[in-house]
Write a protein that holds these residues in place. Structure first.
Motif, PDB file in Angstrom:
ATOM      1  N   CYS A  63      -9.208  23.249   4.927  1.00 53.93           N
ATOM      2  CA  CYS A  63      -9.298  23.052   6.616  1.00 53.93           C
ATOM      3  C   CYS A  63      -7.848  22.979   7.311  1.00 53.93           C
ATOM      4  O   CYS A  63      -7.568  23.147   8.587  1.00 53.93           O
ATOM      5  N   ARG A  64      -6.871  22.537   6.331  1.00 54.73           N
ATOM      6  CA  ARG A  64      -5.329  22.335   6.783  1.00 54.73           C
ATOM      7  C   ARG A  64      -4.819  22.516   5.460  1.00 54.73           C
ATOM      8  O   ARG A  64      -5.193  22.409   4.378  1.00 54.73           O
ATOM      9  N   SER A  65      -3.454  23.013   5.822  1.00 52.73           N
ATOM     10  CA  SER A  65      -2.579  23.117   4.587  1.00 52.73           C
ATOM     11  C   SER A  65      -1.724  22.074   4.261  1.00 52.73           C
ATOM     12  O   SER A  65      -0.944  21.892   2.919  1.00 52.73           O
ATOM     13  N   ASP A  66      -1.173  21.323   5.072  1.00 56.75           N
ATOM     14  CA  ASP A  66      -0.269  20.291   4.861  1.00 56.75           C
ATOM     15  C   ASP A  66      -0.608  18.814   5.546  1.00 56.75           C
ATOM     16  O   ASP A  66      -1.294  18.740   6.480  1.00 56.75           O
ATOM     17  N   PHE A  67       0.000  17.988   4.909  1.00 54.55           N
ATOM     18  CA  PHE A  67      -0.106  16.481   5.266  1.00 54.55           C
ATOM     19  C   PHE A  67       0.884  16.341   6.606  1.00 54.55           C
ATOM     20  O   PHE A  67       1.762  17.051   6.666  1.00 54.55           O
ATOM     21  N   SER A  68       0.485  15.524   7.527  1.00 48.66           N
ATOM     22  CA  SER A  68       1.388  15.083   8.606  1.00 48.66           C
ATOM     23  C   SER A  68       2.480  14.258   8.337  1.00 48.66           C
ATOM     24  O   SER A  68       2.442  13.777   7.117  1.00 48.66           O
ATOM     25  N   ASP A  69       3.422  13.977   9.044  1.00 46.53           N
ATOM     26  CA  ASP A  69       4.478  13.127   8.600  1.00 46.53           C
ATOM     27  C   ASP A  69       3.814  11.757   8.836  1.00 46.53           C
ATOM     28  O   ASP A  69       3.024  11.472   9.622  1.00 46.53           O
ATOM     29  N   PRO A  70       4.076  10.884   7.641  1.00 48.16           N
ATOM     30  CA  PRO A  70       3.206   9.581   7.520  1.00 48.16           C
ATOM     31  C   PRO A  70       3.722   8.852   8.639  1.00 48.16           C
ATOM     32  O   PRO A  70       2.781   7.896   9.087  1.00 48.16           O
ATOM     33  N   LYS A  71       4.596   8.721   9.192  1.00 49.92           N
ATOM     34  CA  LYS A  71       5.242   7.961  10.389  1.00 49.92           C
ATOM     35  C   LYS A  71       4.287   8.336  11.691  1.00 49.92           C
ATOM     36  O   LYS A  71       4.534   7.511  12.452  1.00 49.92           O
ATOM     37  N   SER A  72       3.699   9.405  11.641  1.00 44.45           N
ATOM     38  CA  SER A  72       2.914   9.628  12.914  1.00 44.45           C
ATOM     39  C   SER A  72       1.460   9.175  12.767  1.00 44.45           C
ATOM     40  O   SER A  72       0.568   9.207  13.660  1.00 44.45           O
TER      41      SER A  72
END
Length: 169
Positions: A63-72
């Motif tokens: 459903c998505r390909s990448d993780f978000s920036d953990p700081k977000s």
């Protein structure tokens, strides 16, 4: 003699370890026991953000390909129980029932992930769907072996786009 269970747990441990190396990551883990010992269904105990757990499942499902920036991440920090099954076929209903029965043994753990296999049988899917109804405050998910590979690629991309030189590694 091959120990498929240990190999599966080590693969998942390696990926989780890489997650913890990402800049700004709150991911950490422990292994409460060694492979093939009584562990109440906890192969790995993961501490991370609830947004990270959601993204793990989303990436695993394509459903998505990448993780978000953990700081977000804005969600709260949670503990997640990971039960790794090194199955070449689909996870069946009795295995799913055992996984769900272990939820009650870990009342303080909010996240519960069953990992492994090539999908779930209809009976196993039904068990996990019922578990989300029976444990509405728990975050219960499933990640297939293929999903583990998707997560591994996403974590590797995330690590490749950070500058480790600033910390000396």
């Amino acid at each position: 003699m091959s120990n498929k269970g240990k190999k599966g747990e080590m693969i998942v441990s390696e990926i989780v370890s890489k997650m913890g190396r990402v800049d700004g990551s709150s991911v950490d883990f422990k292994r409460p026991s060694i492979t093939n010992t009584a562990d109440n269904g906890i192969d790995l105990w993961l501490t991370h953000n609830e947004d990270h757990l959601r993204e793990m499942v989303e990436i695993s499902q394509g459903c998505r390909s990448d993780f978000s920036d953990p700081k977000s991440y804005e969600g709260k920090k949670i503990d997640t129980r990971i039960d790794v099954k090194s199955y070449s076929g689909k996870i069946n209903k009795p295995v799913a029932e055992k996984f769900v029965s272990d939820i009650a043994k870990s009342p303080l753990i909010e996240g519960h992930l069953l990992i492994g296999g090539q999908g779930l049988t209809k009976g196993a899917k039904d068990v996990l769907e019922n578990a989300t109804d029976n444990y509405p405050k728990k975050k219960i998910g499933y990640i297939s072996s293929e999903g583990v590979e998707r997560i591994k690629k996403a974590v590797d991309r995330q690590l490749n786009h950070q500058d480790d030189k600033k910390i000396g590694y």
